[in-house]
Design an enzyme around this catalytic site. Structure first.
Site, PDB file in Angstrom:
ATOM      1  CE1 TYR A 192      43.650  -4.985  50.311  1.00 49.93           C
ATOM      2  CE2 TYR A 192      42.194  -5.244  48.029  1.00 49.93           C
ATOM      3  CZ  TYR A 192      43.162  -4.894  49.447  1.00 49.93           C
ATOM      4  OH  TYR A 192      43.896  -3.981  48.681  1.00 49.93           O
ATOM      5  CD  GLU A 230      42.671   1.992  53.047  1.00 51.62           C
ATOM      6  OE1 GLU A 230      43.327   3.280  53.183  1.00 51.62           O
ATOM      7  OE2 GLU A 230      42.399   0.538  52.972  1.00 51.62           O
TER       8      GLU A 230
END
Length: 142
Positions: free
Chosen positions: A64, A71
């Site tokens: 994550y 991102e």
């Protein structure tokens, strides 16, 4: 929410679609889902596995973090592409007839992405401690 924002950016900007970072982002999102959903399925069927539990709550956290970092890098790539075009074109008009620049919105979004990822990782660590602790108590009782 973060997936939706990034997907909209990638869909709207064809130049970004061919970047390797987008492929890496989509790959990591799928890996995260492959870690989450089999564990959830086993829990629904009342046949949880300690291996799946450990993978779900341990391997998921660094993946994550890597996904959130990629991102942010993807948004940076969008900024590099949008910044030159924003200087030459007129600002986007919103429904409230105020003038909003896309690069400004993306720059504001980046700290919120970092804050949200930090809170999410903190929650994942708490959940990991709770779930693995619950499993350990269950195994000691047997």
């Amino acid at each position: 929410m973060e997936k939706n924002i990034l997907l909209i950016m990638v869909i709207l900007l064809e130049e970004i679609q061919s970047k390797p970072v987008v492929c890496a982002q989509l790959f990591l999102w799928n890996i995260l889902d492959l870690l989450r959903y089999p564990h959830e399925l086993l829990c629904v069927m009342d046949t949880p596995s300690i291996a799946m539990l450990w993978i779900r709550y341990t391997l998921w956290i660094p993946l994550y973090i890597l996904t959130a970092a990629i991102e942010g890098f993807t948004i940076y790539q969008v900024l590099l592409h949008v910044e030159p075009t924003a200087a030459n074109s007129s600002p986007l008009k919103s429904t409230l007839s105020t003038q909003i620049h896309l690069p400004f919105l993306l720059m504001v979004y980046l700290p919120f992405l970092a804050l949200g990822a930090t809170v999410t990782v903190w929650q994942l660590l708490k959940e990991r401690h709770h779930q693995l602790g619950k499993w350990n108590k269950k195994m000691k009782m047997k």
